[in-house]
Design an enzyme around this catalytic site. Structure first.
Site, PDB file in Angstrom:
ATOM      1  N   HIS A  11      -5.689-109.585   5.062  1.00  0.00           N
ATOM      2  CA  HIS A  11      -6.075-108.586   6.071  1.00  0.00           C
ATOM      3  C   HIS A  11      -7.595-108.537   6.103  1.00  0.00           C
ATOM      4  O   HIS A  11      -8.217-108.192   5.077  1.00  0.00           O
ATOM      5  CB  HIS A  11      -5.520-107.214   5.704  1.00  0.00           C
ATOM      6  CG  HIS A  11      -4.035-107.197   5.548  1.00  0.00           C
ATOM      7  ND1 HIS A  11      -3.189-106.819   6.576  1.00  0.00           N
ATOM      8  CD2 HIS A  11      -3.228-107.529   4.504  1.00  0.00           C
ATOM      9  CE1 HIS A  11      -1.935-106.906   6.158  1.00  0.00           C
ATOM     10  NE2 HIS A  11      -1.920-107.338   4.907  1.00  0.00           N
ATOM     11  N   HIS A 189       5.477-108.341   7.426  1.00  0.00           N
ATOM     12  CA  HIS A 189       5.630-107.868   6.050  1.00  0.00           C
ATOM     13  C   HIS A 189       7.067-107.361   5.903  1.00  0.00           C
ATOM     14  O   HIS A 189       7.553-106.606   6.763  1.00  0.00           O
ATOM     15  CB  HIS A 189       4.692-106.689   5.778  1.00  0.00           C
ATOM     16  CG  HIS A 189       3.253-107.065   5.584  1.00  0.00           C
ATOM     17  ND1 HIS A 189       2.556-107.843   6.455  1.00  0.00           N
ATOM     18  CD2 HIS A 189       2.382-106.731   4.590  1.00  0.00           C
ATOM     19  CE1 HIS A 189       1.312-107.979   6.003  1.00  0.00           C
ATOM     20  NE2 HIS A 189       1.176-107.310   4.876  1.00  0.00           N
ATOM     21  N   GLU A 192       8.181-105.719   0.568  1.00  0.00           N
ATOM     22  CA  GLU A 192       7.076-105.364  -0.344  1.00  0.00           C
ATOM     23  C   GLU A 192       7.497-104.077  -1.051  1.00  0.00           C
ATOM     24  O   GLU A 192       7.775-104.084  -2.241  1.00  0.00           O
ATOM     25  CB  GLU A 192       5.769-105.168   0.435  1.00  0.00           C
ATOM     26  CG  GLU A 192       4.577-104.789  -0.453  1.00  0.00           C
ATOM     27  CD  GLU A 192       3.314-104.439   0.358  1.00  0.00           C
ATOM     28  OE1 GLU A 192       3.421-104.103   1.552  1.00  0.00           O
ATOM     29  OE2 GLU A 192       2.211-104.490  -0.249  1.00  0.00           O
ATOM     30  N   ASP A 270      -4.135-110.824   0.072  1.00  0.00           N
ATOM     31  CA  ASP A 270      -3.770-109.578   0.762  1.00  0.00           C
ATOM     32  C   ASP A 270      -5.021-108.779   1.166  1.00  0.00           C
ATOM     33  O   ASP A 270      -5.464-108.885   2.308  1.00  0.00           O
ATOM     34  CB  ASP A 270      -2.822-108.742  -0.131  1.00  0.00           C
ATOM     35  CG  ASP A 270      -1.929-107.801   0.660  1.00  0.00           C
ATOM     36  OD1 ASP A 270      -1.985-107.812   1.907  1.00  0.00           O
ATOM     37  OD2 ASP A 270      -1.152-107.051   0.021  1.00  0.00           O
ATOM     38  N   ASP A 271      -5.557-107.981   0.244  1.00  0.00           N
ATOM     39  CA  ASP A 271      -6.746-107.155   0.509  1.00  0.00           C
ATOM     40  C   ASP A 271      -7.703-107.327  -0.663  1.00  0.00           C
ATOM     41  O   ASP A 271      -7.823-106.443  -1.525  1.00  0.00           O
ATOM     42  CB  ASP A 271      -6.333-105.685   0.654  1.00  0.00           C
ATOM     43  CG  ASP A 271      -5.349-105.483   1.791  1.00  0.00           C
ATOM     44  OD1 ASP A 271      -5.786-105.499   2.949  1.00  0.00           O
ATOM     45  OD2 ASP A 271      -4.140-105.353   1.505  1.00  0.00           O
TER      46      ASP A 271
HETATM   47  N1  ADE Z   1      -2.134-103.451   5.348  1.00  0.00           N
HETATM   48  C1  ADE Z   1      -3.080-103.994   4.569  1.00  0.00           C
HETATM   49  N2  ADE Z   1      -2.535-104.429   3.431  1.00  0.00           N
HETATM   50  C2  ADE Z   1      -1.211-104.168   3.477  1.00  0.00           C
HETATM   51  C3  ADE Z   1      -0.118-104.397   2.630  1.00  0.00           C
HETATM   52  N3  ADE Z   1      -0.248-104.977   1.427  1.00  0.00           N
HETATM   53  N4  ADE Z   1       1.096-103.976   3.019  1.00  0.00           N
HETATM   54  C4  ADE Z   1       1.254-103.380   4.182  1.00  0.00           C
HETATM   55  N5  ADE Z   1       0.253-103.137   5.032  1.00  0.00           N
HETATM   56  C5  ADE Z   1      -0.971-103.541   4.693  1.00  0.00           C
HETATM   57 ZN    ZN Z   2      -0.412-107.501   3.485  1.00  0.00          ZN
END
Ligand code: ADE
Ligand code: ZN
Length: 329
Positions: A11, A189, A192, A270-271
């Site tokens: 992201h 997604h 998760e 991911d982030d």
């Molecule tokens: N937005 C940013 N990171 C995310 C994640 N790991 N899961 C869901 N939405 C997200």
């Molecule tokens: Zn994600």
């Protein structure tokens, strides 16, 4: 030299490092409720997806101009390249920006200032994937797709992110049908925090070609068998799973069992600004904590290119795959 890899679950808003957040806050006259970068970093303690998302959305306040989005993307691409990323399929969350009065064109064209020159500047080919926020309405997703129509030449696919529990894929059937009709690739997604049934629904109702996370498929052996049979790639994010408490510790991550089951797994960040590492850091962490062999790491890198949306540039895919096979650990 790091192992060459593609990053398929990233992201761009989640690459905002505290230093750049403060720089952009000053540039745009936005007040951040943190004294300094250290205080902001100290806030990076999450008890699950929602507590992370609250901070992630709050910090988007500093992103206002095309140049801000270009600086954000260039910073990510430089870091990713240094960790062996050769190809990146990058998510963005337009609704998080539209809601603050930042137009679609500012976001997409800003990102494009970096992405359009990424191969020459960073040696990283890129694709852009527009995500819908699943905790917003289906109507909002449809309006967002509509706003993206002038920019579809820049956008390869659509995804689905944000708070998963209570927001099943079926809610977005119409917008995924519309996206498919526009020729967009589809990912989402699923699994998760949400149940394995959301993974099945994402495949059957949304027609996704790849599942982001998909971690909880392991609770359903029939689903695992299907994912293996249909060669559906999963974009796993090990350090994210630890920080958001999807797993207790990296040492207990199901990645080895998933590979043993024959799943087409990939490893992604991911982030990365929030979860303690970029793509290469995730590879290093699973190697260290899960004892993955060199051949398993090579398999993960190979999978990343096989699972990428490089159908319009098979030469690049082949070159990257050859680099993976020739890599000496
Ligand atoms: N937005 C940013 N990171 C995310 C994640 N790991 N899961 C869901 N939405 C997200
Ligand atoms: Zn994600």
């Amino acid at each position: 030299m790091p192992l060459p890899k593609a990053e398929l679950h990233l992201h761009i808003e989640g690459t905002l490092e505290p230093e750049l957040a403060f720089e952009l806050a000053v540039r745009n006259g936005v007040a951040l409720p943190y004294e300094d970068t250290e205080a902001l970093r100290a806030a990076y303690r999450f008890d699950g997806l929602q507590s992370f998302l609250d901070l992630y959305y709050a910090l988007t306040a500093v992103l206002r101009t095309e140049q801000d989005f270009a600086d954000l993307a260039n910073a990510y691409l430089a870091r990713a390249a240094a960790q062996g990323v050769r190809h990146a399929e990058i998510f963005f969350d337009p609704q998080a920006h539209l809601a603050r009065g930042v137009p679609m064109g500012t976001v997409v064209e800003g990102l494009w200032r970096a992405l359009g020159r990424s191969e020459e500047n960073h040696g990283v080919s890129t694709r852009l994937i527009m995500c819908f926020l699943r905790d917003e309405s289906a109507g909002s997703a449809l309006r967002t797709l509509d706003e993206a129509k002038p920019y579809l030449h820049r956008i390869t696919g659509v995804g689905l992110d944000s708070a998963e529990a209570g927001h099943p894929p079926v809610k977005f059937r119409a917008v995924y049908e519309a996206a498919a009709a526009l020729g967009l690739r589809r990912v989402a997604h699923a699994g998760e925090e949400g149940p394995p049934a959301y993974i099945t629904e994402a495949l059957d109702v949304l027609g996704v070609e790849r599942v982001d996370h998909g971690l909880r498929c392991m609770e359903d052996p029939e689903l695992v068998a299907r994912l293996v049979r249909e060669r559906i790639p999963l974009t796993l994010c090990p350090l994210s799973n630890v920080r958001l408490r999807a797993v207790d510790a990296l040492a207990g991550h199901p990645l080895p069992a998933m590979l043993d089951a024959g799943l087409l797994c990939t490893v992604n960040s991911d982030d990365p600004a929030y979860f303690g590492g970029y793509a290469g850091d995730n590879f290093d962490a699973v190697r260290r904590e899960l004892g993955l062999s060199e051949e398993r790491l090579r398999e993960l890198a190979r999978n990343s290119f096989l699972a990428s949306f490089l159908e319009d540039d098979e030469d690049r895919r082949a070159r990257c795959l050859a680099e993976v096979e020739a890599y000496e650990f």
